[in-house]
Write an enzyme that holds these catalytic residues in place. Structure first.
Site, PDB file in Angstrom:
ATOM      1  N   GLU A   1      71.189  49.978 126.383  1.00  0.00           N
ATOM      2  CA  GLU A   1      72.199  48.525 125.943  1.00  0.00           C
ATOM      3  C   GLU A   1      73.240  48.359 127.123  1.00  0.00           C
ATOM      4  OE1 GLU A   1      73.601  49.777 122.438  1.00  0.00           O
ATOM      5  OE2 GLU A   1      71.766  50.107 121.197  1.00  0.00           O
TER       6      GLU A   1
ATOM      7  N   GLU B   1      62.768  52.970 118.756  1.00  0.00           N
ATOM      8  CA  GLU B   1      63.738  53.147 117.801  1.00  0.00           C
ATOM      9  C   GLU B   1      63.036  52.143 116.524  1.00  0.00           C
ATOM     10  OE1 GLU B   1      67.644  52.608 118.687  1.00  0.00           O
ATOM     11  OE2 GLU B   1      67.265  53.735 120.359  1.00  0.00           O
TER      12      GLU B   1
HETATM   13  C1  XIL Z   1      72.325  55.370 115.355  1.00  0.00           C
HETATM   14  C2  XIL Z   1      71.986  56.423 114.523  1.00  0.00           C
HETATM   15  O1  XIL Z   1      70.888  56.268 113.931  1.00  0.00           O
HETATM   16  C3  XIL Z   1      72.962  56.774 113.614  1.00  0.00           C
HETATM   17  O2  XIL Z   1      72.943  57.890 113.064  1.00  0.00           O
HETATM   18  C4  XIL Z   1      74.628  56.679 114.245  1.00  0.00           C
HETATM   19  O3  XIL Z   1      75.455  56.647 113.330  1.00  0.00           O
HETATM   20  C5  XIL Z   1      74.648  55.503 115.193  1.00  0.00           C
HETATM   21  O4  XIL Z   1      73.504  55.489 116.131  1.00  0.00           O
HETATM   22  N1  XIL Z   1      70.484  52.261 119.024  1.00  0.00           N
HETATM   23  C6  XIL Z   1      70.669  53.231 119.620  1.00  0.00           C
HETATM   24  C7  XIL Z   1      70.483  54.623 118.620  1.00  0.00           C
HETATM   25  O5  XIL Z   1      69.925  53.530 120.677  1.00  0.00           O
HETATM   26  O6  XIL Z   1      71.165  55.675 119.346  1.00  0.00           O
HETATM   27  C8  XIL Z   1      71.189  54.350 117.178  1.00  0.00           C
HETATM   28  O7  XIL Z   1      71.300  55.347 116.563  1.00  0.00           O
HETATM   29  C9  XIL Z   1      70.840  52.985 116.689  1.00  0.00           C
HETATM   30  C10 XIL Z   1      70.737  51.693 117.495  1.00  0.00           C
END
Ligand code: XIL
Length: 515
Positions: free
Chosen positions: A332, A438
């Site tokens: 990101e 994701e």
């Molecule tokens: C999220 C997790 O799922 C949560 O448990 C945590 O509180 C915050 O982060 N993008 C990403 C992930 O790269 O690391 C994030 O994961 C979601 C958005």
């Protein structure tokens, strides 16, 4: 004649004796108390928990009958053999009983079936036979009389019955999967790409959940446990900084359960994430690892970055060789609004080339063959996409980046399938390896209509990915069950809270069925 009658009678008595001893019977229930409570619960006050090895522990009792119990689907008229071991460690002696609470039309009555006295710290075995009466519910439980408040353990709770009597064991998630109709996503996609999920620490320690995951997924990512806020040991780094400002101490306790499980079960792990503006201790960027002091210089921060990445890679190579097949090196970095690099602490300390330097260092220390990814979200949005493409194009010539990870945190109505398709085609044209890192798709409610729309979108996305399966090496959903998702209020995943497959699961399993 009389002799014959006597002989028959003797045989009948003998057979009765054998039956009473339970020979010729089969086990219809055997407590494991290893992975789950298996339907056992505390009757009335108190609580039950698993206690190693293979015991169920009962605590917090207020009355004699507060006990560990479980519903058993007994067949009226069938004679069952019941045995269990019990132990208490709080009184010189306690009187234990195995009892049954049975109910017909909601009216509960009780029978004590077996009893025995247990001295402190001694396991004793209670044993009995019970012919199930005409009831519609049976709860077997172990209780004490007299010593009301003591805690105790039970183990080896075993029920036998004549052959042909239905089993009363709760099938494990694995058994359901193996016997049942639910296909395995990792098998369906095995010849195209890995199919995976993220797993939070708690789930990594839940045997049933992991047995389920092992069957469905070939690659796992710790959901939070390899992020800098879990890995960077700030206290230790601060101590080291007194001698060497560029030191960075790392630790891996949080990720250990998942890494161990994956190693033992031959599953791949994708590491997430080395460099990110979020979930990273502020102190990492400050002199003496003290957030109250100024930001460190570029030189110090590059030193910390190198020591951090080296520490991670060395630990993994030593403890999980070959285990982490790929890493999100940077996550990101592109700003949503401007499409340029986000003004993060990395920008403020290292400057614009922090992404390139991170990839260079990851390449330097990662075991050969480890694939290095840049990961981001909102790839389907034009401004962001331009920024991502610009960044990737600047990194590719240095040869330290292997691929791009699409996060794909979507909603049923955003972004459009057309935009997703175009973004995948544009990034794919850069020639990199690709992952969906994701995937989840939110819906406004958990009604059937929403779940069908969600399924359709999952199917459409899988069809897009399929067209580029020569470049996609993995597709990962961001979680297994809706209730454990980071977006749980939008029910975005493939399974409900009980691990039942939703329409979305079938859509991923058979995208062509969802037009
Ligand atoms: C999220 C997790 O799922 C949560 O448990 C945590 O509180 C915050 O982060 N993008 C990403 C992930 O790269 O690391 C994030 O994961 C979601 C958005």
């Amino acid at each position: 004649m009389r002799k014959l009658t006597a002989a028959v009678l003797a045989l009948v008595i003998l057979m009765g004796g054998i039956a009473a001893m339970g020979e010729g019977n089969v086990t219809v229930y055997n407590s494991k108390f290893a992975e789950s409570l298996d339907g056992w619960y505390a009757r009335g006050s108190g609580s039950v928990s698993l206690a190693a090895p293979n015991n169920l522990h009962m605590a917090g009792r207020q009355s004699d009958w507060n006990s560990p119990g479980r519903d058993f689907a007994m067949v009226p008229g069938v004679t069952y053999g019941i045995s269990a071991q019990v132990r208490q460690q709080q009184a010189d002696s306690a009187h234990f009983m195995i009892s049954v609470a049975h109910a017909a039309n909601g009216a509960e009555t009780y029978e004590n079936l077996a009893s025995g006295d247990a001295a402190r710290d001694k396991w004793i075995t209670l044993q009995c036979e019970y012919t199930a009466g005409q009831y519609d519910r049976f709860v077997l439980y172990a209780e004490t009389t007299g010593a009301t408040n003591i805690e105790f353990d039970i183990r080896n709770f075993r029920v036998t019955a004549p052959e042909g009597t239905p089993s009363m064991a709760t099938p494990t998630a694995m058994e359901i999967l193996e016997a049942g109709e639910m296909p395995s996503l990792k098998e369906i996609y095995a010849d195209r790409f890995d199919f995976g999920t993220c797993v939070p620490r708690g789930q990594a320690m839940d045997g049933v959940a992991m047995a389920f995951n092992r069957r469905q997924f070939s690659i796992l990512t710790p959901e939070n446990e390899l992020k800098p806020d879990a890995v960077l040991d700030v206290t230790k780094s601060r101590k080291l900084a007194a001698e060497d400002e560029s030191a960075a101490a790392v630790r891996f306790e949080a990720a250990k359960p998942l890494l161990d499980y994956a190693k033992k079960n031959g599953l791949k792990v994708h590491g997430h994430v080395l460099v990110w503006h979020s979930q990273t201790p502020e102190a990492f960027f400050h002199e003496g690892y003290d957030s109250a002091r100024p930001l460190v210089t570029r030189e110090v921060m590059l030193g910390r970055l190198e020591n951090y990445i080296r520490g991670v890679m060395e630990y993994m190579a030593a403890n999980y060789p070959g285990g982490i097949v790929s890493w999100d090196v940077v996550n990101e970095a592109i700003d949503d609004g401007s499409g340029w690099l986000r003004n993060s602490n990395w920008m403020k300390t290292v400057g614009e080339d922090f992404v390139a330097r991170a990839f260079e260092l990851a390449r330097k220390y990662a075991p050969e063959g480890t694939l290095l990814f840049y990961n981001d979200y909102n790839t389907a949005m034009t401004g962001k996409q331009n920024g991502i493409v610009r960044l990737l194009k600047s990194l590719i010539p240095e040869g330290n980046i292997d691929g791009y990870g699409f996060q794909m945190h979507h909603s049923v109505d955003f972004p459009s399938i057309g935009d997703i398709d175009r973004s995948v085609r544009r990034i794919a044209a850069l020639g990199l390896k690709l992952r969906v890192s994701e995937l989840d798709i939110g819906v406004p409610d958990n009604g059937e209509a929403s779940f069908m729309k969600q399924a359709k979108m999952y199917a459409q996305i899988m069809k897009i990915l399929d067209k580029h399966s020569d470049q996609f090496i993995a597709v990962q959903v961001w979680g297994v069950c809706d209730n454990q998702s980071w977006r749980s209020s939008s029910y975005p995943l493939l399974f409900d809270a009980k691990r039942n497959p939703k329409p979305a699961f079938w859509a991923v399993a058979q995208p062509d069925m969802f037009k």
